[in-house]
Scaffold this motif. Structure first.
Motif, short mmCIF file in Angstrom:
data_model
loop_
_atom_site.label_atom_id
_atom_site.label_comp_id
_atom_site.label_asym_id
_atom_site.label_seq_id
_atom_site.Cartn_x
_atom_site.Cartn_y
_atom_site.Cartn_z
N ALA A 134 5.57 -31.42 37.24
CA ALA A 134 4.60 -32.29 37.92
C ALA A 134 4.40 -33.59 37.15
O ALA A 134 4.22 -34.65 37.76
CB ALA A 134 3.27 -31.56 38.07
N THR B 64 7.18 -37.18 40.92
CA THR B 64 6.07 -37.74 41.67
C THR B 64 5.15 -36.65 42.21
O THR B 64 5.55 -35.48 42.33
CB THR B 64 6.61 -38.55 42.87
N PRO B 65 3.90 -37.01 42.54
CA PRO B 65 2.99 -36.02 43.13
C PRO B 65 3.55 -35.40 44.42
O PRO B 65 3.32 -34.23 44.70
CB PRO B 65 1.73 -36.84 43.41
N GLN B 66 4.29 -36.19 45.19
CA GLN B 66 4.88 -35.67 46.44
C GLN B 66 5.90 -34.57 46.14
O GLN B 66 5.94 -33.55 46.83
CB GLN B 66 5.54 -36.81 47.23
N SER C 39 4.06 -31.50 44.90
CA SER C 39 3.41 -30.83 46.02
C SER C 39 4.39 -29.99 46.82
O SER C 39 4.07 -28.85 47.22
CB SER C 39 2.76 -31.87 46.93
#
Length: 331
Positions: A296, A300-302, A305
């Motif tokens: 993480a 990227t956060p995407q 996720s």
């Protein structure tokens, strides 16, 4: 079921080679029979020429072709009976001179009403396993050869479970994943320090899944990202095909995620891979030495996720198995 174009081309080459070899052997067998009984060659020739000869004669005379067809039928029946009699006298089956298809479903074309016939799928599975064997030791890395005895049975107080119990659970999840592949879509994240069996269980899954004809691509993250970069900037003609293989195969096993140089392009390519395959319900396995928290932070956060929400997390724990085997000391 998706087919890898490169692997299918190899499968078709082998399929056609074997079909030609069977035809050539059949012709040699026919020649041996004709050498023993020349009359059989004459009969074969007469059977081939009878129809054109009789129909042509009827048309030239401007007469009704029906009697000619009847004569054709009777002459053919007589020749076929003579042929069968001669073969029986030689102690051979009546259909010995006829080429029999190996596959009764498609008559050795490789395709049936449903698409690719099971006979060609078998060739595809063999060629795919050859491709996978270039990177994986499919001969030794299987579910049967995975040894839990290399993991300690001492309970970790912080986790309340021993490495051996944890790895037994991981093993069971991977085995079930391979068994139900194609019926239960899913994705796995295999993470942990080097030498704990991630490659072994990945190879075991690849071996079982590919043996059933599903397309499997196994490659390192750094090489895959390199191919995506080549495709983006048009450096190689084959790069486009490589990118399509990664995005469209039934199972992608992306190894050593996190060892590549993490650039903006790499993050974009990884997101494209994960997101495209999730949207198209294609299964993916990620292998990494990083923890989910480290992944993480790196990506990227995407991306984080997608992994946290769509992948089953499988932690690999214990001591480096390669080092233990080298010293031949089980825990």
């Amino acid at each position: 079921m998706a087919y890898d174009g490169r692997v299918m081309r190899l499968a078709l080459e082998r399929f056609d080679e074997d079909r030609r070899a069977r035809s050539e052997e059949q012709e040699r067998r026919r020649e041996r029979v004709f050498a023993r009984q020349p009359r059989l060659r004459e009969i074969e020739g007469e059977l081939r020429s009878t129809m054109s000869r009789i129909i042509a004669q009827a048309l030239r005379q401007g007469t009704d072709p029906v009697p000619a067809v009847e004569r054709l039928r009777n002459e053919n029946l007589r020749l076929q009976e003579e042929k069968r009699t001669l073969l029986r006298q030689m102690g051979l089956p009546e259909d010995y001179l006829e080429e029999q298809p190996v596959c009764p479903i498609c008559n050795d074309t490789g395709y049936d009403a449903g698409g690719v016939c099971r006979c060609l799928r078998a060739y595809y599975a063999k060629e795919q396993q050859k491709e996978l064997s270039r990177m994986l030791d499919l001969g030794n890395q299987s579910f049967d050869t995975f040894e839990l005895e290399w993991y300690s049975d001492q309970v970790d107080p912080a986790k309340g479970i021993s490495p051996q119990e944890n790895m037994k659970w991981v093993y069971d999840v991977c085995a079930e994943y391979a068994h139900w592949f194609g019926r239960k879509p899913g994705n796995l994240l295999l993470f942990g320090a080097p030498g704990l069996g991630k490659t072994h269980l990945s190879a075991a899954i690849a071996r079982e899944v590919s043996s059933r004809g599903y397309s499997v691509v196994y490659d390192t993250a750094s090489h895959i990202f390199e191919r995506f970069e080549s495709q983006k900037f048009g450096r190689e003609d084959e790069a486009q095909e490589d990118v399509e293989r990664v995005l469209e195969c039934d199972l992608l096993i992306l190894d050593d995620l996190g060892t590549e140089m993490t650039t903006a392009f790499v993050q974009s390519a990884l997101y494209q891979i994960l997101n495209t395959r999730l949207m198209e319900k294609r299964s993916t396995i990620l292998n990494t030495n990083l923890t989910p928290t480290e992944l993480a932070r790196r990506y990227t956060p995407q991306i984080a996720s997608r992994i946290e929400g769509e992948y089953q997390l499988l932690p690999f724990v214990g001591q480096d198995i390669r080092k233990l085997k080298k010293s031949r000391k089980k825990p």
